[in-house]
Each structure stands twice: as C-alpha cells, then as structure tokens.
Design a protein around this motif. Sequence first.
Motif, PDB file in Angstrom:
ATOM      1  N   SER A  13      -1.631  -5.034  -4.079  1.00  0.00           N
ATOM      2  CA  SER A  13      -2.490  -5.360  -2.942  1.00  0.00           C
ATOM      3  C   SER A  13      -3.327  -6.606  -3.197  1.00  0.00           C
ATOM      4  N   ASN A  63      -4.714  -8.084   0.213  1.00  0.00           N
ATOM      5  CA  ASN A  63      -4.549  -7.408   1.496  1.00  0.00           C
ATOM      6  C   ASN A  63      -5.762  -7.589   2.403  1.00  0.00           C
ATOM      7  N   GLU A 100       0.823  -1.213   0.000  1.00  0.00           N
ATOM      8  CA  GLU A 100       0.000   0.000   0.000  1.00  0.00           C
ATOM      9  C   GLU A 100       0.855   1.261   0.000  1.00  0.00           C
TER      10      GLU A 100
END
Length: 412
Positions: free
Chosen positions: A392, A398, A330
Amino acid sequence: MDLTWSPTDIAFRDEVRAFLQDKLTPELQRAGRLMTSVYSDHEASLQWQAILHERGWAAPAWPLEHGGCDWSLTQHYIFSRESILAGAPALSPMGIRMVAHAIVAYGTQAQKDFFLPRILTGEVFFCQGYSEPESGSDLASLSMAAVSDEASGDLICTGSKIWTTHASEANWMFALVRTSRTGKKQQGITFVLIDMATPGIQIRPLVMTSGEEIQNQVFFDEVRVPKSNVIGQIDDGWTVAKYLLEFERGGGAHAPALQVMAAEVAAAAASQPGPAGGSLIDDPAFARKLADARIRTEVLEILEYRVLAALAGGGHPGSASSMLKVLGTELSQALTELAMEAAGPRGRAYQPHATSPGGPVAEFEPPADGYVTGEAWQAVAPLRYFNDRAGSIYAGSNEIQRNILAKAELGL
C-alpha cells in the motif's frame, strides 16, 4: 460489456495453456508458487524470460517492430491470467514493463537499438532510481543533483536513491535526477539511464522485516552519466516519469493471483483445526473474512474487465489505474493476514529455506538436513505477510491514490 470469450480467444487460451504445460518445469513452478513477495527468485525469473523470449512472448505489450506481439487486449489479459494460474515465476517489471515503454516513446533511435534487444534477452537488467530518503510519495521533491559538465558532455550525479529493488543484480538503472532548481518542483527533473558499473556508485542492502535483501540504498559520488543517456529532454523528465507510472500502477491481471491466493488459504484452513473444534474453514468468523476477501476479488476482476473493455474501445484507464492499485494491494494484504491465521503456530517459525525468496536472506543458516516445521505454505505465509505491508506504499501510496480518485472522479 460482454464477459464471454470469443472462439478466437478460447483457442488462444488453449494455446497458452499448452505452452505453459510444456515449458513450466517443476523447478520454475516452485519458484512461482513459493514467491515471498512480488519478485521471483532472480535466476528463475531470468530462466523463464529466456524461454518466453525464444517463443516471442517475453514482451507481448511492446510494439511489433521491437519484439512485441500482435495480440488483442483480451489476449494480453488471457496470457497474464493463465501464466499466474499456472504458477509461472514473475518477470522483473523494471525493464520489460516499465523503462522499455519510456525508451520506445521518448528514446532516440540509438537508445532503442541498444537497449530494447538487450532488455528482451536479459543482458540488460534494470533497477529503478526514483525514491530518495526525503522523497517518497512526494517524488517531485527529489534532490539528487546532476550538474552539467559542458567540456565532457556528461551529467555529474551526486546523491542517493533508496528502496532500490535488485540494485545488486541490475547492471543499469533508470533514474530521476535534479538538473535545475528554478520553477516548480516538477520542472528541472531529468530522466537518465545509468550504467551501474560507473565509478562512484556504492550499493548498500536494506534488510527487510522478512530478512530478505531485495531493497537497497544506492549512493552516487560524482558519477558521470553521458547526456546521450538522457531519455526525452533535459529538465523534462517529469513527463517521462508520469508516463511510466501508468505502467507501474495499472494494467495487467491482478485478480487471478489473488484468486489463487484465496483458494490456497481456503484449502489450508480446511486442514487446520478451528477454535471450537472442526476445521478453521468452518469457523464463522474466519469464513466470513475469507468470503469477504473472495467477493472483493471477484469485484476487482470485473473492474479489470471494464478497464480492458475501455482500452479495447480506444479509451484510456485514467484514474482507474489508481483504483486498481488500491484494491489490489489492500486485498493482497487481507489475504496474507488470513494465510497467517491459517498457518497457526507453525507459521511463526522463520524458515526461508522452504520458500523461493526474491533475494538473498541475511544472516540465516538453514538446517543441514533441510528440515521444515509444517508445510512449505506455512513457511511462505509470514514472509509474504511482512513483504506485503509495503504494497500500500510502493508505486505511490494508497493515500495518494485516493487523493487522485477524489480529485478526478469526485471533483474534490
């Protein structure tokens, strides 16, 4: 936790710096500095691997008897950090950093003897066959069938794998296949090594939004894989896969690469006009976003040091690998967004010929004179931005990593 390097560590750092200064040619540095994704130019990556192998540093994390280095965990971190700061091209992680560890831990002696030396030299180049069109983050739902042929001793594989990085360059794949459909979905999965020259394999490139052909879909039509290529036990491949995921998600020095990126963004912003006169770096809104990213990058580095200290004390990274994966990807996305902002209008031009992409670029004809609008970093910015959107998602999304953290750390 002591953040100071020992005299031995400082001496090692200086040795690494001297090696990098001597061996990193301008061409190799260009390949490293102008990467458009997490993958270097394939030829540059192999060239750098050969140089490292000659020094005995291609796979420092391997056991000594297989070509690794007798380094402390701190030295491993220093080597990774200095390589990134010097602009060395990245090595493909599939062989050295991933499947090799599975072969060492679960492979037979014959598998170790054949694959490990060839991975070191680059003669064997792996791709990863995990995801399928209907099995991404829920990897245990994979369905590519591997039916046992008792007469020949082969597994007959039929199905497809997707998002397979460098499938066109690889001559071997490590893959998860379904050998049984009884019990829990994590059961009945087998970890196999597949020779990409086997009849019945078809590779179709997937053109990414950046225009690069790094990812592929691979189709298997009754592909025969000898059972001698199974790593571990048939139906117990999930054990091997979980072991490998820790190498994919955790470890290494991610913060130095982000620090270099942040410094490049800051330098670029200082040379670009801001919305209210002066340079972009003086714009309070931009400066605030960049400062926030740089602060979080420093926090990430401290967290990496904490994991390093835990490992040095005989501990295990555990859920920290999930935390580092979330923070690292991120932060990288945030910095690529700032790089696009700094690149301005010239960053909108599609100029892959000014970069060092990780694979072929589809349907692009560079100008005959090699002309580039703006500077090379402005050409790199949009390609990195597009490629980084996947950060991600890959190696376990994530969202999945946050679920792991919620369960492991918060007991939710």
